[in-house]
Every structure is written in structure tokens, then in C-alpha cells.
Design an enzyme around this catalytic site. Structure first.
Site, PDB file in Angstrom:
ATOM      1  N   GLU A  30       4.021   0.176  -2.163  1.00 50.80           N
ATOM      2  CA  GLU A  30       4.162  -1.141  -1.514  1.00 50.80           C
ATOM      3  C   GLU A  30       3.231  -1.042  -0.323  1.00 50.80           C
ATOM      4  O   GLU A  30       3.640  -0.564   0.741  1.00 50.80           O
ATOM      5  CB  GLU A  30       5.596  -1.342  -1.007  1.00 50.80           C
ATOM      6  CG  GLU A  30       6.651  -1.381  -2.080  1.00 50.80           C
ATOM      7  CD  GLU A  30       7.165  -2.779  -2.361  1.00 50.80           C
ATOM      8  OE1 GLU A  30       6.433  -3.753  -2.074  1.00 50.80           O
ATOM      9  OE2 GLU A  30       8.276  -2.899  -2.864  1.00 50.80           O
ATOM     10  N   CYS A  86       4.763  -7.237   6.392  1.00 53.59           N
ATOM     11  CA  CYS A  86       3.729  -7.043   5.380  1.00 53.59           C
ATOM     12  C   CYS A  86       3.458  -8.364   4.675  1.00 53.59           C
ATOM     13  O   CYS A  86       2.403  -8.578   4.096  1.00 53.59           O
ATOM     14  CB  CYS A  86       4.176  -5.990   4.385  1.00 53.59           C
ATOM     15  SG  CYS A  86       5.862  -6.261   3.856  1.00 53.59           S
TER      16      CYS A  86
HETATM   17  P1  NAD Z   1       1.455   3.912   7.845  1.00 54.90           P
HETATM   18  O1  NAD Z   1       0.893   4.049   6.493  1.00 54.90           O
HETATM   19  O2  NAD Z   1       0.681   4.440   8.999  1.00 54.90           O
HETATM   20  O3  NAD Z   1       2.893   4.621   7.920  1.00 54.90           O
HETATM   21  C1  NAD Z   1       3.888   4.346   6.946  1.00 54.90           C
HETATM   22  C2  NAD Z   1       4.757   5.586   6.771  1.00 54.90           C
HETATM   23  O4  NAD Z   1       3.966   6.638   6.246  1.00 54.90           O
HETATM   24  C3  NAD Z   1       5.352   6.132   8.065  1.00 54.90           C
HETATM   25  O5  NAD Z   1       6.659   6.548   7.804  1.00 54.90           O
HETATM   26  C4  NAD Z   1       4.483   7.334   8.382  1.00 54.90           C
HETATM   27  O6  NAD Z   1       5.152   8.316   9.142  1.00 54.90           O
HETATM   28  C5  NAD Z   1       4.180   7.829   6.989  1.00 54.90           C
HETATM   29  N1  NAD Z   1       2.959   8.610   6.855  1.00 54.90           N
HETATM   30  C6  NAD Z   1       1.823   8.523   7.572  1.00 54.90           C
HETATM   31  N2  NAD Z   1       0.914   9.404   7.101  1.00 54.90           N
HETATM   32  C7  NAD Z   1       1.485  10.043   6.054  1.00 54.90           C
HETATM   33  C8  NAD Z   1       1.054  11.031   5.136  1.00 54.90           C
HETATM   34  N3  NAD Z   1      -0.156  11.573   5.203  1.00 54.90           N
HETATM   35  N4  NAD Z   1       1.898  11.439   4.171  1.00 54.90           N
HETATM   36  C9  NAD Z   1       3.144  10.905   4.080  1.00 54.90           C
HETATM   37  N5  NAD Z   1       3.608   9.957   4.915  1.00 54.90           N
HETATM   38  C10 NAD Z   1       2.793   9.518   5.883  1.00 54.90           C
HETATM   39  O7  NAD Z   1       1.794   2.372   8.000  1.00 54.90           O
HETATM   40  P2  NAD Z   1       1.835   1.450   9.294  1.00 54.90           P
HETATM   41  O8  NAD Z   1       0.450   1.052   9.604  1.00 54.90           O
HETATM   42  O9  NAD Z   1       2.647   2.018  10.375  1.00 54.90           O
HETATM   43  O10 NAD Z   1       2.656   0.242   8.648  1.00 54.90           O
HETATM   44  C11 NAD Z   1       2.119  -0.976   8.429  1.00 54.90           C
HETATM   45  C12 NAD Z   1       1.567  -1.144   7.028  1.00 54.90           C
HETATM   46  O11 NAD Z   1       2.625  -1.123   6.095  1.00 54.90           O
HETATM   47  C13 NAD Z   1       0.879  -2.481   6.866  1.00 54.90           C
HETATM   48  O12 NAD Z   1      -0.296  -2.323   6.124  1.00 54.90           O
HETATM   49  C14 NAD Z   1       1.897  -3.291   6.074  1.00 54.90           C
HETATM   50  O13 NAD Z   1       1.352  -4.352   5.313  1.00 54.90           O
HETATM   51  C15 NAD Z   1       2.493  -2.235   5.214  1.00 54.90           C
HETATM   52  N6  NAD Z   1       3.810  -2.626   4.706  1.00 54.90           N
HETATM   53  C16 NAD Z   1       3.897  -2.970   3.391  1.00 54.90           C
HETATM   54  C17 NAD Z   1       5.119  -3.373   2.879  1.00 54.90           C
HETATM   55  C18 NAD Z   1       5.224  -3.793   1.438  1.00 54.90           C
HETATM   56  O14 NAD Z   1       6.334  -4.034   0.981  1.00 54.90           O
HETATM   57  N7  NAD Z   1       4.126  -3.884   0.731  1.00 54.90           N
HETATM   58  C19 NAD Z   1       6.246  -3.420   3.701  1.00 54.90           C
HETATM   59  C20 NAD Z   1       6.104  -3.064   5.025  1.00 54.90           C
HETATM   60  C21 NAD Z   1       4.879  -2.666   5.520  1.00 54.90           C
END
Ligand code: NAD
Length: 542
Positions: A289, A324
Site C-alpha cells: 500500500e 495517502c
Molecule cells: P516511509 O516509507 O518512510 O515509512 C513507512 C514505514 O516504513 C515506517 O514504519 C518506517 O519506520 C518503515 N521503514 C522505513 N524504512 C524501512 C526499511 N528499510 N525497511 C522496513 N521498514 C522501513 O513512509 P512515510 O513517508 O513516513 O509515510 C508516508 C507515505 O506512506 C506516503 O507516500 C503515503 O502515501 C503512504 N501511505 C500509503 C497508504 C496506503 O494505503 N497506500 C497509507 C498510508 C500512507
């Protein structure tokens, strides 16, 4: 029992008397979290809450004071998490042929969890806890809690086993029958972002465990205290403490746990960058997602402009644009422009204020980064700030976070389509920034071209009650969650419909039985063929 470097602290309730009065499971008191009284979060592995050697603090998004202490798990401390996942059989903790009583157990646990969340003080507790870490208006935070509770109501009782239901097809002869079963993956990863601290981890966690998996759960460190509280509540109502592990801390550490533990599947919700990295590291065994650059097309039929302006404002700026599903680009038919929609949007946006958190801190984009993005957009010929575009004033939001006015930049459609502009215009700003544009009847094809070129296919809205127009847009696009009709929106994500992207075989979903079956189970076909052997059987060789 696994060796663990964690200290055992499971029986302690280290937070104030007020929380003990609320409920025995509540581990932090959201209204008491301050710089001088920070809350403490814990990891959970193999049934034990504990702390690693290091901890880190996170700043209060409203004033920068360190207000929560988090386990800062280091790479040399991840072995218990790796071993815990590796100990889970591929056939899961239960499946249709094994430990079937656990379907009943989860039916009862989830019913009790819904009952707990129906208590007004528990609804308030989660609402305030969400608001403390991800500041949003009370209505937005409360909606997240209510959606979670309604989801629990949906998946209580026998709905757990109905979700895992099999189907059977008669065979070619007596004694033969094929049965399609939903089979768990066993050890799984579950990673979620900061913007819905309760709803996303809670719904996915429940989906994972009811289908028989054991997840390692990780939530963005800025908000991970909320899902910890939810997990504690589930334990309180009977979920076995060994059914899920929970790790706070850095994404890179979780990445390493997953690489070493090799979960059979991982659900990742977050940015496209991390999604692609995990896909490579975990050899494609992921459901995603990821990013949302969500569009709304306003059709030629203009009606109820005040209502439409309100929906657009909610879609673009509620939760300070950190959904999102937030409206990232608005394609306005010229009839809407002539009807003065832009002015109505500006008027609505101007009503947002820090006092009630209808606009507030942005957790992953700084003020400078958002304003720099706006400046780049403004270099496109014909681009202009429609409204906003300035930092918020009179606040103590720390510089690591962002704080800007609800902002809209108008960019002409023909410029959006140019190769040199398209990536910039369609970059998801995870904050209160949207792009506006205009099209005429003759330019609908250009709008469809722009939608075809987009990379993200999460939510979308076609705002029109003209069925021919609506059908044309729907027929030529792919977004996984698309609303159509005069009341169409891009945000909402309630528990009563599927939410998720489309157009990617890795696309996940959340909320419904179909989403749970897709993400948290795989298909297994068992063909029974028990006889009798036909009378007068004669062997032939072919
Ligand atoms: P991010 O990818 O930086 O972080 C998301 C999660 O991933 C966090 O828990 C983080 O600790 C973890 N993470 C980071 N690096 C990692 C790695 N190398 N391995 C495993 N886990 C890791 O996301 P963000 O920028 O903080 O969040 C916003 C993004 O999320 C936006 O792009 C938004 O559109 C998206 N989002 C999508 C949905 C959906 O349903 N499609 C829902 C909510 C948010």
C-alpha cells in the site's frame, strides 16, 4: 523460551494512577505526556514486553519537547525477533485443518475488543493518544478510532471463520472433491506508517492473526506508542501474547530483521521508495500500500458548489494533507472555474486553524521542503499560487516538522503534460499542498492522458452525475479505490469498503473480507479422492 536481551517488564504499569483507573491495559496517559514526564514504549517479543539497551526520545510535534521514550533497538539485539519469526511453521498457528478452535478464540477476542472500544473513555483515550503523536482535528482522530471499532465489530464471532471459509467443487467420480482453502503464510511482516497510527496497524494486525499468521509488527517510531496500546488492549481481552511481536525503532533495523527471518509475506504501507527496497530485499514476497498521488476530476455538470468546495477542502487538507488518499490534483472543468470554485476553495481553506488542529504539523516534510516544492512549481510557465503558500505563524512546532498554510498551486494542463514538468507536478507532497488545473470539453482526452501517465493508482474521484462522462473516465483509468458521482471524494477509507491501490500485482487492500483473504492468506487446493475403486477396474497404460 528464546534468549532475549530485553528486560522483562510485562507486569508493570509505569504510568500514572489516572491510566490505571481508565483500564488496566492502558500504558500511557496521553494527557500527561510532557517533557518532564515522557511516556515509555516497549518492544514485545515472544510474549515478553521489554527494553533494549538504548532508547531515544521523540519530540512533541506541537512544541518540540521530548515526550516519548522509545526502544532504540540495535542490530546486535534483533536475534530474538528473528528467532521468534523463524519458529513459526509455514502452515501457521492455525489453518482450516489445524487448531481450528483458534478461529473461535479470535471471534471472542475481537468481540471483547470491540466492546472495550465502545466504552466512551476508551474511545477518548485512543482519540487523544492519536492526536498527541499525529496532531489532527478531534473529528479526524475520532473517526480513526470509530472505524477501528466498527472493523472489530465486523470481524467478531463466526465472521473470523467465515473470512477463512473454503469452497468445494464436486469431482469426476464418487469420493472425489476439490476444496479451495485459505491458507496462512505463517511468519509474516507488517509495517505501517505514521499517518493513521491506530487504524492501519490495527486492521492489518487483526487480518494477519485471524488467518493464522504470526506477524512481526512495526509502526513508524513517531506514533508507534498507539499501536502498542492497541496490542496491550488485545492482550487484556484474551489474545495470546505470543501471537504477534512488536518492534519500535528504525526502519533499517526492521529491514534487517525481515531479511534474516525471511517471513513468507510482508504487508508494507508507506512510501514508494521503501516499498521498492523491501520488494528487492524480500525477493518480491510483499504486498504494498504505497504512495498516493490522488486525483479528482470535476465533470462538466456544475451543481452544489458549496458542497463540492467543502469535500475538496476536506480531501486536500484534513489531517494537514497527510492522508495517502489526500486530493493531490484537481482537474476542474471550465464550468467549475466559471462558477468561482477556486474562490470557494480559498474561503474554506482560510477557516483552518492551528487551535483546533484543522491545520497542523506535517511530520515528514519540513516547511522549507514544502515551500521549495511550491517555488519549483511556480517556475512552470503560467503557474501561480491560488492560495496559501506561506509558513504558518504563531506556533512552536519544531523545525524538524513542517507547518504551512493550506496551499494550492494552479498549473496549466498543457504544461503538466510536458515531459520536463510531469514528474515535478505529480510528486506526492505529504502535506497540505495540492495542484489545481482546468480543462475544457475538447481537453478531456488530455486529462485522461495525464491520468494514464501517473505512477500511483490509489484513490480517485469523478465528481459528476453525468453517466456518460463518468463512464468515460472510469473506463480509461485504474485506481483501486475510485469514487464516482456528485458526492465523490478521494478520502474516507472507512471499514465498509475495500481500500487499496490497483494495477500492480503486489497491490494490497485493507478493510474487507476480500482484502484480508488477499493479503493474509494464499490459496491451497486439497483434492480428496477416497474411492470406492470402480468395480471391474482394468488398468490401461497411456
Ligand atoms: P516511509 O516509507 O518512510 O515509512 C513507512 C514505514 O516504513 C515506517 O514504519 C518506517 O519506520 C518503515 N521503514 C522505513 N524504512 C524501512 C526499511 N528499510 N525497511 C522496513 N521498514 C522501513 O513512509 P512515510 O513517508 O513516513 O509515510 C508516508 C507515505 O506512506 C506516503 O507516500 C503515503 O502515501 C503512504 N501511505 C500509503 C497508504 C496506503 O494505503 N497506500 C497509507 C498510508 C500512507
Amino acid at each position: 523460551m528464546l534468549a532475549t536481551t530485553s528486560r522483562r517488564l510485562c507486569s508493570l504499569h509505569p504510568f500514572g494512577q489516572s491510566q490505571r483507573l481508565l483500564s488496566s491495559w492502558a500504558s500511557v496517559d496521553p494527557s500527561a505526556l510532557t517533557g518532564s514526564n515522557p511516556g515509555q514504549a516497549y518492544n514485545l517479543v515472544n510474549g515478553e514486553w521489554g527494553l533494549p539497551a538504548e532508547s531515544k526520545t521523540i519530540p512533541d510535534p506541537l512544541n518540540g519537547e521530548p515526550f516519548i521514550k522509545l526502544p532504540d533497538t540495535q542490530l546486535d539485539e534483533i536475534d530474538p525477533f528473528v528467532q521468534s519469526l523463524r519458529a513459526v511453521p509455514k502452515s501457521g498457528l492455525h489453518n482450516p485443518l489445524k487448531n481450528s478452535e483458534r478461529y473461535n478464540m479470535y471471534g471472542a477476542v475481537i468481540a471483547k475488543a470491540a466492546e472495550e472500544m465502545r466504552k466512551p473513555q476508551v474511545e477518548d483515550y485512543f482519540t487523544k493518544l492519536v492526536q498527541r503523536v499525529a496532531p489532527k482535528h478531534d473529528a479526524q482522530a475520532r473517526a480513526e478510532v470509530v472505524v477501528t471499532r466498527r472493523f472489530l465489530e465486523n470481524f467478531s464471532g463466526d465472521q473470523v471463520r467465515f473470512t477463512a471459509r473454503s469452497f468445494g467443487v464436486a469431482g469426476d467420480h464418487a469420493g472425489q472433491m476439490s476444496t479451495g482453502m485459505r491458507w496462512p503464510y505463517g511468519p509474516v511482516g507488517l509495517i505501517t506508517p505514521f499517518n493513521f497510527p491506530l487504524e492501519i496497524p490495527a486492521l492489518q494486525l487483526i487480518g494477519a492473526v485471524i488467518m493464522g499468521n504470526k506477524p512481526l509488527v512495526h509502526v513508524d517510531h513517531r506514533v508507534s506508542i498507539v499501536a502498542e496500546a492497541f496490542l496491550r488492549m488485545l492482550h487484556h481481552v484474551g489474545m495470546p501474547t505470543t501471537d504477534a511481536d512488536y518492534v519500535h525503532g528504525h526502519g533499517s533495523v526492521v529491514n534487517e530483521i525481515l531479511v534474516r527471518a525471511r517471513p513468507r509475506s510482508t504487508l508494507f504501507t508507506g512510501s514508494q521508495r521503501v516499498a521498492e527496497k523491501l520488494c528487492a530485499d524480500l525477493h518480491g514476497k510483499v504486498f504494498l500500500e504505497d504512495a498516493g498521488f490522488d486525483w479528482k476530476v470535476l465533470g462538466p455538470d456544475v451543481s452544489d458548489p458549496d458542497y463540492i468546495a467543502w469535500v475538496c477542502d476536506q480531501d486536500a487538507y484534513a489531517c494537514s494533507g497527510q492522508k495517502c488518499s489526500a486530493q493531490s490534483i484537481l482537474f476542474q472543468h471550465s464550468n467549475w472555474v466559471k462558477a468561482g470554485l477556486e474562490e470557494k476553495l480559498a474561503q474554506r481553506a482560510a477557516l483552518r486553524k492551528l487551535d483546533d488542529l484543522s491545520i497542523g504539523p506535517v511530520l515528514t516534510w519540513t516547511t522549507d521542503a514544502m515551500l521549495a516544492h511550491v517555488d519549483k512549481l511556480l517556475k512552470i510557465p503560467g503557474a501561480r499560487v491560488a492560495f496559501g503558500g506561506k509558513p504558518l505563524e504563531g506556533h512552536s512546532i519544531p523545525d524538524v516538522y513542517g507547518a504551512i498554510q493550506p496551499t494550492a498551486v494552479f498549473v496549466p494542463l498543457e504544461q503538466i503534460l510536458k515531459e520536463e514538468n510531469f514528474a515535478l507536478v505529480t510528486t506526492e507532497v505529504f502535506g497540505p499542498v495540492q495542484v489545481l488545473t482546468e480543462y475544457s470539453d475538447e481537453q478531456l482526452q488530455l486529462v485522461l492522458e495525464a491520468l494514464e501517465k501517473l505512477e500511483a493508482h490509489l484513490t480517485a474521484a469523478v465528481v459528476s452525475n453525468d453517466p456518460v462522462f463518468t463512464q468515460k473516465v472510469l473506463a480509461n483509468t485504474v485506481n483501486g479505490t475510485t469514487y464516482a458521482g456528485i458526492r465523490a471524494r478521494t478520502t474516507g477509507a472507512p471499514q465498509n469498503h475495500w481500500f487499496g491501490p490497483a494495477g500492480d500485482p503486489r497491490a494490497a487492500g485493507i478493510g474487507t473480507p476480500e482484502a484480508i483473504r488477499l493479503v493474509w492468506s494464499c490459496h491451497r487446493e486439497i483434492i480428496t479422492d477416497v474411492g470406492p475403486i470402480p468395480e471391474g477396474f482394468q488398468a490401461t497404460t497411456s
